[in-house]
Write a protein that holds these residues in place. Structure first.
Motif, PDB file in Angstrom:
ATOM      1  N   ALA A 348       0.829  -1.197   0.000  1.00 55.89           N
ATOM      2  CA  ALA A 348       0.000   0.000   0.000  1.00 55.89           C
ATOM      3  C   ALA A 348       0.869   1.254   0.000  1.00 55.89           C
ATOM      4  N   VAL A 420      -5.995  -2.100   5.132  1.00 56.62           N
ATOM      5  CA  VAL A 420      -5.368  -2.626   3.922  1.00 56.62           C
ATOM      6  C   VAL A 420      -5.758  -4.085   3.693  1.00 56.62           C
ATOM      7  N   VAL A 444      -4.393   1.047  -1.756  1.00 55.58           N
ATOM      8  CA  VAL A 444      -3.916  -0.336  -1.787  1.00 55.58           C
ATOM      9  C   VAL A 444      -3.364  -0.612  -3.185  1.00 55.58           C
TER      10      VAL A 444
END
Length: 705
Positions: A348, A420, A444
């Motif tokens: 991410a 995430v 992400v």
């Protein structure tokens, strides 16, 4: 237990000429070095703390003690970076011994033998003991292991006994300092009036309109700034510009890059290794024995290079693939298939907007800023560009917000990790994620995966041959022998199109690296030598990857601040003052409403509104947080308008539309607690700075190392 286990282990004329030569070789550095008596300098003082001079021999003795402990614990010799870190530890220990201990003694602070016993094997075990005597697998602390170790301590070698003695000494010092800081924290007091002021700042709300002409609306090139103006500004604001001893250099590099013959020889070698890897009964052992680089057998997408990540999609179990080249390294891989792991990884990027402190007002301001950035991204703004300019996480900001791959095992803070790993698709998470560090805007870039790839890898790095190194040195030596001044340096560079001049500005005396050049201490020490004059050219310096020739172009002196030391900053300040004068003159005398005034002014004038803002969290759309503008606005009565005034980043006229006073309350405990916690959170830093400033520390280590 890992640390403690390691503590436990661990012709006559010809002959005369040769002997004299050997003696001179061995002691020549001491006799003729820059700090030697015969070399013209007998100053052996490495620094001064609170009037106490630190002799180089005493300093080195302490460094040697730290090094012996470190090597006994690690089981290996130190590299240069680790040794530099130990020198810092030794220096900081002198600061504690001299500057801090005086404070401790004045207050009568100490740690008794009973307290030390309690920290080591009693009811209040020190975190350092917990770490040292915890099982590395289970992380469980075993007090019996401490007791048994101490029972056998006198049977251990004297070096290990000394290590434990130093360890206990550090525990005492750590506890004494903790007592000192806690004492100061407990002395923190926020009066009711200050808490009430914070409450009013957070809860008095206003609606306002303002005319704003930013400095950037006036083109910089239209403003001429003279040296006399810079001198005048510096003279009036000298306390704001603290001088430092620095040097600025320009330099050219002569890379030691492997030649075609070096590359061809390695390519042939690795093709042979590929055949061996294909037939090896134990491919992982074969790979480990023949690789220049330690590479894991089991990899996730997060541990793979970008090239391998793409290539592995085409691999078939049992196949050998490569060679693949990355930089100066060739890789070959034997693929053993995949399996599922209990731990997943994901990748991410984020933009972190942190608050200055933990008060509600600071958090509200941070949230408002983060929401504004999130709205820009959702409207199409570039995530990476905003990360680079707005994120308070400077490490990831330099990579466009990328934090790389990470596992779901607590490596990241919980709110971030959960956000995430709950994502089912790549892309922007459309809400803010709050953690103890602030507000995260998250994108992400690779969703969670628990696939592990078995890959036996061999990496072989192309090393330049001695002939290649000699050729690079020949070019550098030829260059340096042709130049003696900056002017000749510049002319030689113009003639040699392969050379590019790089600049390193304001390099401190303690620097170890210069831009991307690792281990640049020799260059720094040359630049700071007394006989290195402005525009003088250095000798050839060697690093692992290149030869370097430098020219000294500027010096700054901590005791003699000059305009050139801060020219860019001073120029911006003076230029903005001139812009403010021009904008103010153009607005002065204008009448009517804000739109009329803006129209008369012309291009660059903005008229905007701000609703429901407070003194603590007032954020003006184009002007940002401007305390001068907010103060002026909250000083008005509804319907009043200010005259023209200069703010932080431009010129304003502000009109207060309405103001709602903070409701009367009797209890300000919440706001008193906020301010107290904020001050306590900064206490350790503030104490350290105050003690060091009071000690008038002079650090001359860079002259010796």
């Amino acid at each position: 237990m890992a640390l403690i286990n390691k503590i436990r282990e661990k012709s006559g004329i010809a002959v005369t000429v040769i002997a004299v030569s050997l003696i001179l070789f061995m002691v020549g550095g001491d006799l003729m070095g820059p700090n030697s008596m015969l070399g013209g300098g007998n100053n052996q003082v490495v620094g001064e703390i609170a009037g106490n001079k630190i002799d180089i021999k005493d300093f080195q003795t302490r460094v040697d003690g730290f090094r012996q402990n470190y090597e006994a614990q690690s089981g290996r010799s130190l590299n240069e970076n680790e040794l530099s870190s130990l020198r810092d530890q030794a220096w900081n220990q002198f600061v504690v011994d001299i500057a801090y201990k005086k404070q401790f003694e004045d207050l009568g602070l100490s740690v008794t033998d009973e307290e030390l016993y309690d920290m080591v094997q009693g009811n209040h075990i020190s975190p350092s003991i917990l770490q040292a005597f915890s099982d590395p697998t289970t992380q469980r602390f075993d007090k019996n292991a401490v007791v048994n170790y101490l029972k056998n301590l006198k049977t251990l070698p004297i070096e290990q006994q000394k290590s434990w003695e130093n360890f206990e000494k550090s525990l005492r010092e750590e506890r004494t300092r903790s007592k000192y800081e806690n004492l100061l924290k407990l002395s923190t007091y926020i009066p009711k009036a200050q808490a009430e002021k914070e409450y009013v700042a957070q809860n008095t709300k206003a609606n306002l309109r303002y005319l704003y002409v930013p400095y950037f609306s006036v083109v910089d090139t239209t403003i001429k700034v003279t040296d006399s103006q810079l001198e005048s500004y510096l003279s009036a604001h000298r306390k704001e510009y603290k001088g430092t001893d620095t040097r600025s250099i320009e330099y050219v590099t002569f890379p030691i890059q492997p030649a075609k013959d070096d590359s061809a020889a390695l390519y042939t070698e690795i093709k042979e290794l590929a055949r061996g890897l294909a037939t090896a009964q134990n491919d992982s052992a074969f790979a480990s024995m023949n690789s220049d680089i330690p590479l894991p057998l089991n990899q996730t997408l997060g541990t793979m290079t970008e090239q391998l990540k793409e290539a592995v999609k085409t691999f078939v179990p049992g196949g050998v693939y490569g060679p693949y080249r990355e930089g100066n390294t060739y890789y070959i891989y034997k693929y053993g298939g995949t399996k599922s792991d209990t731990v997943s990884t994901a990748r991410a990027s984020h933009i972190l907007i942190g608050s200055d402190n933990q008060s509600d007002s600071a958090k509200t301001a941070a949230r408002a800023k983060a929401e504004g950035i999130l709205a820009q991204i959702r409207a199409g703004a570039n995530f990476e560009a905003l990360a680079a300019t707005s994120s308070t996480d400077q490490g990831s900001a330099q990579r466009g917000g990328d934090v790389g791959y990470f596992p779901n095992n607590g490596t990241m803070v919980k709110p971030f990790e959960e956000a995430v790993f709950s994502a089912t698709a790549t892309g922007l998470i459309p809400r803010l994620i709050e953690s103890q560090f602030g507000f995260h805007i998250i994108k992400v870039t690779d969703t969670k995966s628990n696939t592990v790839y078995r890959i036996a890898s061999i990496g072989k790095t192309i090393a330049p041959s001695q002939a290649t190194r000699d050729e690079a040195y020949r070019k550098a030596d030829e260059f340096v022998n042709s130049v003696k001044t900056k002017e000749q340096f510049d002319e030689a560079v113009k003639k040699n199109k392969a050379l590019v001049v790089a600049t390193a500005n304001r390099v401190p005396e303690s620097a170890t690296n210069i831009n991307a050049i690792q281990n640049g201490r020799d260059i720094v020490r040359w630049a700071f030598k007394d006989d290195s004059k402005i525009n003088s050219v250095s000798q050839v310096f060697e690093t692992e990857e290149q030869y370097i020739v430098a020219v000294l172009v500027a010096k700054s002196d901590a005791k003699d601040v000059k305009v050139d030391d801060f020219r860019d900053e001073l120029t911006t300040k003076v230029r903005n003052e001139i812009k403010a004068e021009q904008i103010t003159a153009k607005l002065k005398g204008a009448t009517g409403d804000l739109e009329t005034i803006a129209k008369k002014y012309g291009a660059g004038a903005l008229v905007e509104s701000a609703s429901d803002i407070s003194l603590a969290t007032g954020f003006l759309t184009s002007a940002g947080f401007d305390p001068i503008a907010l103060g002026k606005a909250f000083g008005l009565k509804p319907g009043q308008k200010t005259g023209v005034f200069t703010g932080e980043n431009g010129v304003f006229v502000v009109e207060l539309i309405s103001k709602t006073e903070a409701p009367k309350i009797a209890d300000f405990t919440q706001y008193k607690t906020q301010l107290t916690q904020s001050l306590e959170g900064r206490m350790s830093y503030l104490v350290n700075e105050a003690i060091r400033d009071n000690a008038k520390i002079e650090d001359h280590r860079a002259k010796f190392f």
